[in-house]
Design a protein around this motif. Structure first.
Motif, PDB file in Angstrom:
ATOM      1  N   ASN A 130       0.856  -1.032   0.155  1.00 57.40           N
ATOM      2  CA  ASN A 130       0.085  -0.062  -0.109  1.00 57.40           C
ATOM      3  C   ASN A 130       0.889   1.322   0.072  1.00 57.40           C
ATOM      4  OD1 ASN A 130      -2.340  -1.518   0.101  1.00 57.40           O
ATOM      5  ND2 ASN A 130      -2.422  -1.724   2.252  1.00 57.40           N
ATOM      6  N   LEU A 131       2.210   1.382  -0.286  1.00 61.05           N
ATOM      7  CA  LEU A 131       2.937   2.223  -0.298  1.00 61.05           C
ATOM      8  C   LEU A 131       2.812   3.226  -1.363  1.00 61.05           C
ATOM      9  CD1 LEU A 131       5.447   3.231   1.639  1.00 61.05           C
ATOM     10  CD2 LEU A 131       6.968   2.061  -0.242  1.00 61.05           C
ATOM     11  N   HIS A 132       2.768   4.758  -0.918  1.00 60.01           N
ATOM     12  CA  HIS A 132       2.672   5.436  -2.230  1.00 60.01           C
ATOM     13  C   HIS A 132       4.123   5.966  -2.487  1.00 60.01           C
ATOM     14  CE1 HIS A 132      -1.154   5.740  -0.044  1.00 60.01           C
ATOM     15  NE2 HIS A 132      -1.496   6.100  -1.331  1.00 60.01           N
ATOM     16  N   ILE A 133       4.470   6.355  -3.683  1.00 54.78           N
ATOM     17  CA  ILE A 133       5.870   6.652  -4.054  1.00 54.78           C
ATOM     18  C   ILE A 133       5.891   7.765  -4.921  1.00 54.78           C
ATOM     19  CG2 ILE A 133       7.984   5.711  -5.319  1.00 54.78           C
ATOM     20  CD1 ILE A 133       6.784   2.731  -4.894  1.00 54.78           C
ATOM     21  N   ILE A 134       6.803   8.841  -4.509  1.00 49.15           N
ATOM     22  CA  ILE A 134       7.113   9.999  -5.352  1.00 49.15           C
ATOM     23  C   ILE A 134       8.666   9.993  -5.637  1.00 49.15           C
ATOM     24  CG2 ILE A 134       7.261  12.407  -5.383  1.00 49.15           C
ATOM     25  CD1 ILE A 134       4.731  12.326  -3.610  1.00 49.15           C
ATOM     26  N   CYS A 135       8.859   9.956  -6.778  1.00 47.92           N
ATOM     27  CA  CYS A 135      10.301   9.906  -7.359  1.00 47.92           C
ATOM     28  C   CYS A 135      10.812  11.256  -7.940  1.00 47.92           C
ATOM     29  CB  CYS A 135      10.419   8.824  -8.632  1.00 47.92           C
ATOM     30  SG  CYS A 135      12.098   8.686  -8.845  1.00 47.92           S
ATOM     31  N   MET A 136      11.677  11.967  -7.304  1.00 46.98           N
ATOM     32  CA  MET A 136      12.277  13.288  -7.643  1.00 46.98           C
ATOM     33  C   MET A 136      13.325  13.021  -8.580  1.00 46.98           C
ATOM     34  SD  MET A 136      12.513  14.875  -3.859  1.00 46.98           S
ATOM     35  CE  MET A 136      13.652  13.470  -3.106  1.00 46.98           C
ATOM     36  N   VAL A 157       2.863  15.759  -2.308  1.00 46.42           N
ATOM     37  CA  VAL A 157       2.654  14.781  -1.375  1.00 46.42           C
ATOM     38  C   VAL A 157       1.098  14.653  -0.905  1.00 46.42           C
ATOM     39  CG1 VAL A 157       3.328  14.358   1.284  1.00 46.42           C
ATOM     40  CG2 VAL A 157       5.002  14.949  -0.521  1.00 46.42           C
ATOM     41  N   ARG A 158       0.433  15.613  -0.698  1.00 44.88           N
ATOM     42  CA  ARG A 158      -0.789  15.849   0.049  1.00 44.88           C
ATOM     43  C   ARG A 158      -1.737  15.033  -1.246  1.00 44.88           C
ATOM     44  NH1 ARG A 158      -1.658  14.783   4.320  1.00 44.88           N
ATOM     45  NH2 ARG A 158      -2.924  13.348   3.707  1.00 44.88           N
ATOM     46  N   ASP A 159      -1.627  15.469  -2.499  1.00 47.01           N
ATOM     47  CA  ASP A 159      -2.379  14.918  -3.490  1.00 47.01           C
ATOM     48  C   ASP A 159      -2.331  13.310  -3.594  1.00 47.01           C
ATOM     49  OD1 ASP A 159      -3.462  17.473  -3.930  1.00 47.01           O
ATOM     50  OD2 ASP A 159      -2.102  17.753  -5.944  1.00 47.01           O
ATOM     51  N   VAL A 160      -0.845  12.949  -3.623  1.00 46.87           N
ATOM     52  CA  VAL A 160      -0.830  11.580  -3.952  1.00 46.87           C
ATOM     53  C   VAL A 160      -1.241  10.611  -2.545  1.00 46.87           C
ATOM     54  CG1 VAL A 160       0.964   9.676  -3.936  1.00 46.87           C
ATOM     55  CG2 VAL A 160       1.345  11.820  -5.111  1.00 46.87           C
TER      56      VAL A 160
END
Length: 855
Positions: A802-808, A841-844
């Motif tokens: 269930n991990l959300h991921i953001i890649c910079m 972050v909030r949107d994801v």
């Protein structure tokens, strides 16, 4: 022995009289009609003239008047030679013109000899004797009394019946309609003693009336007036009202016949021509009975009988003509069909040979997409060994990559529209994708429904690859040209950043002074990020975005780049007012279009000049298309104009301007693909390109791109980030750069998040496994030693699904290169502001939807 002239149109009657006169020892000359009789009398003076009271274009009165007007002919004795049943009419006519002798056509030779002797006894009279009116009136009275008494006389009735029967036989023997109507008019006129006769026919299909024949005069009659006469009789006669009378002084009759028939002063008698099939098919009309009497009921009955016979004969001839015409047409059609079938067979054979020998792919399919015909080139294009393999595919669904594109094309064919230069993606037998250009047309049946559609296919995969390579080469060339100016600007920005940083570190300052200097540093960093982003945009292939571009922001972003591309010797002006509309085109493509046009304009102004770029939105209608000479469908468009004051172009250059590999530059200085790609990009977007240029007057390129209203979701995104959102979730931050990690960590903690941090991928994986609490998000850098951000995300999700991921990442092209297992990752493009980070972050975390974000 004397010279006697016979003027008689009927040969049998003429032969009988001739034989009698010749046996009496006289010399005889003959004439078949009135005109010939007058000419014979002029050339060979007769001692006596026998004339019929009715001739083709004259009656007896008119002939006598014409004969006596000839020099020396005024005293020639004249005998009216007439049928027994017209004796009454002949007496009246004789009274009118001063003729003293009447001979019955059935008279015996003794009676004819007595009349000749009477005439020869009058030779000594020098002038035409004035008729003894008293004697003529007495003779007329006696004749009228006798005629009245003998109306029912069997001999007269038999003679008229015999004439009627003879006319019936003559009518039946005619083999065409014109001769039939001529016989009817002339025979009825003679039978009833009428000065003139004419016929008209009524088309049973169109009800149109046609005037056909006029007997009794040689004078011409006005056609328009005749048409009105026909309509008058059509109104007066019907299948139930079979006869009618119209006065000679009726306005319509006077206008038509007064000049041609001045002696027709009595009422006209008309009889309907009928047949059992169509009813009334025409009319027989007789004008002015000769003599003193008028048409009576017996005349009307005879006219009715003649018209009825004529109606049946007319129908028989018309039906025969129609059958003959139909037979001829059928025979012609059969011959034509046989010839057409033979030609069609040859054409089909040639066509199939042409299809298989064609240098491009060709296929034919029905409305369901089932393939009917495929040529060898198309089979090879799709990677199949034979055409039959392609035909055996279920439908074209197995060929098209995007079924929506296929359905749109089928809809075009079903609507009977042509498909011209439509580019789509196809998949080959082994799964590879190719780009093809389609040109097709529908085949419709007689009922207007689609039978099949045929398409010509051109493989443009190689061309598209070349275009991409050229685009990238042009971008790299532009980057090289930009390098000098960018380096200058970037060094200035670094001086600002380092200068204010040194000032802050050099001593203690009040908080307000520090904040002011930090603000200068932030603005300089933002400008530096913008320069970096522009360089990446021109040097790398951009990820595909939704085809909605705001021209205002696009041109604003290029405001610094375009002057550098153009050079310091060229003055640049860029204008675009704010608008709620966007254009339907990929952002990188419109940048490529502008790049090519700016470079071309620069090369056209080697000694300097002015470059103007202007964008406005226009509503295109039919009148606008005609005025501006553009090929556009009506609707809203963005019009981008790129003008220069350079050397311009002549007509020959403009005619080939958009041809691939055509260039006016020296060898090695241009590929000739720049403007070709401009035209291709614009046309693929549904727009058009127009060029205005003259030698020495500069050039103006005008581009039209379809416009749409700004999407509502874009407006909502703009209003976001007004305030920095907060949260309380746990975030695992992974970055090998300590400074970046520290700044992001402190910011996220300041907004309420619990932040765990790791310096590389392996350390982060271990933390995912060892940490006992919940980890809601992985915020990782893309490029790190050992394990990349997408790779780390793939492994981490196996431990925590269930991990959300953001890649910079600072490399925009890397977004399109991630493996399929990483498609749920959200990418955040560096450099970004902390407010954008917080919003992303909030949107994801809230929406659970991956998307690409940028500062």
């Amino acid at each position: 022995m004397v010279q006697i002239l016979i003027v008689e149109s009927h040969a049998s009657s003429r032969e009988y009289l001739r034989s009698v006169l010749e046996r009496l020892g006289h010399q005889v000359t003959e004439a078949r009609d009135d005109a010939e009789g007058l000419e014979v009398a002029r050339l060979t003076p007769p001692a006596i003239v026998f004339i019929d009271i009715l001739m083709p274009t004259m009656d007896g009165y008119e002939f006598v008047t014409a004969l006596r007007s000839q020099p020396g002919r005024s005293a020639v004795p004249i005998v009216f030679w007439t049928a027994a049943y017209l004796k009454r009419e002949a007496l009246g006519l004789a009274q009118e013109c001063g003729v003293l002798h009447i001979a019955d056509k059935s008279a015996l030779p003794e009676e004819i000899s007595w009349i000749v002797d009477q005439c020869l006894g009058e030779d000594a009279i020098p002038e035409a004797p004035a008729p003894d009116k008293a004697i003529i009136r007495e003779d007329l009275r006696i004749a009228q009394v006798t005629a009245t008494q003998r109306t029912v006389d069997l001999q007269t009735c038999n003679r008229r019946l015999s004439a009627l029967s003879e006319l019936g036989r003559a009518i039946a023997n005619q083999n065409n309609v014109p001769s039939l109507l001529k016989e009817v008019c002339e025979g009825a006129r003679y039978l009833l003693g009428a000065r003139v006769g004419f016929a008209l026919t009524v088309d049973s299909h169109s009800n149109q009336v046609n005037f056909t024949h006029l007997a009794g005069t040689s004078s011409l009659v006005d056609r328009e007036a005749i048409e009105k006469v026909c309509l008058l009789w059509q109104e007066n006669l019907t299948a139930t009202k079979r006869t009618a009378r119209v006065a000679a002084d009726h306005e319509v009759m006077v206008r038509a016949f007064q000049a041609a028939l001045p002696r027709c002063t009595k009422p006209y008698l008309g009889a309907a021509m009928l047949n059992p099939v169509d009813g009334m098919v025409g009319a027989l009309v007789l004008g002015t009975k000769i003599g003193v009497a008028d048409f009576d009921e017996e005349d009307a009955l005879i006219a009715t009988a003649v018209a009825a016979q004529a109606g049946v004969a007319y129908q028989n001839l018309a039906s025969t003509a129609e059958l003959q015409k139909s037979l001829t047409e059928l025979q012609t059609e059969i011959a034509l069909r046989r010839r057409t079938e033979s030609e069609l067979h040859n054409v089909e054979t040639d066509y199939k040979s042409s299809i298989h020998a064609a240098p491009c792919g060709i296929y034919r399919a029905d409305l369901d997409g089932k393939l009917l015909v495929v040529n060898k080139v198309m089979a090879e294009m799709l990677g199949y060994d034979s055409e039959q393999e392609v035909v055996e595919l279920q439908t074209t669904e197995e060929i098209f990559c995007e079924q929506d594109e296929r359905q749109r094309l089928i809809a075009h064919y079903a609507a009977r529209d042509l498909v011209m230069n439509v580019e789509v993606k196809w998949k080959q037998k082994r799964g590879a994708h190719i780009s093809v250009k389609l040109n097709g047309w529908p085949k419709l049946g007689q009922d207007g429904k689609l039978i099949w559609y045929e398409v010509f296919v051109e493989d443009v995969t190689a061309l598209r690859k070349v275009e991409l390579q050229v685009q990238q080469a042009q971008r790299m060339e532009a980057v090289g040209q930009l390098a000098g100016g960018v380096a200058h600007d970037f060094n200035n920005l670094l001086m600002i950043i380092s200068g204010y940083a040194d000032l802050i570190q050099s001593g203690d300052f009040e908080k307000s002074a520090v904040i002011e200097r930090v603000g200068h540093i932030a603005r300089a960093a933002k400008q530096a990020a913008s320069v970096t982003k522009q360089l990446l945009a021109f040097s790398r292939k951009q990820p595909e975005q939704l085809p909605n571009v705001d021209l205002s922001s696009l041109l604003e972003g290029l405001a610094d780049v375009i002057p550098r591309l153009a050079g310091e010797h060229i003055r640049c002006s860029i204008k675009c007012g704010p608008s709620p509309r966007h254009v339907r085109i990929d952002r990188s493509e419109i940048e490529q279009v502008l790049l090519n046009l700016v470079v071309n304009a620069r090369d056209a102004m080697p000694d300097g000049g002015k470059l103007t770029i202007e964008a406005v939105y226009v509503d295109v209608d039919e009148s606008y298309v005609q005025q501006q000479r553009v090929r556009l469908a009506p609707g809203p468009y963005a019009r981008i104009t790129v003008s220069d004051t350079g050397i311009g172009m002549d007509e020959a250059t403009k005619a080939r301007l958009f041809e691939p590999f055509f260039t006016t530059k020296e060898r090695g200085l241009g590929t000739g693909l720049g403007l070709s790609m401009v035209s291709g990009i614009v046309k693929r977007s549904g727009g058009d390109t127009w060029v205005y240029s003259f030698p020495g007057k500069g050039s103006t390129f005008t581009i039209y791109l379809p416009a749409i209203e700004e999407p509502s979701e874009t407006k909502e995104i703009r209003s976001q980030a007004e305030t920095i959102p907060t949260g309380s979730e746990t975030i695992l931050l992974v970055a090998d750069e300590q400074g970046l990690r520290t700044a992001v960590r402190e910011f996220l903690r300041s907004t309420g998040y619990v932040v765990l941090e790791a310096s590389n991928g392996m350390e982060a994986l271990q933390m995912c496994g060892d940490y006992q609490g919940r980890i809601d998000m992985l915020l990782t850098d893309y490029i790190m030693p050992g394990l990349s951000g997408p790779g780390l995300g793939t492994l981490a999700m196996k431990q925590r699904p269930n991990l959300h991921i953001i890649c910079m990442t600072g490399y925009t092209d890397r977004i399109t290169q991630v493996p399929g297992s990483c498609k749920t990752i959200t990418f955040l493009q560096k450099p970004f502001s902390l407010s954008v980070l917080a919003q992303t972050v909030r949107d994801v975390l809230t929406d659970n939807q991956p998307y690409s974000a940028s500062a």
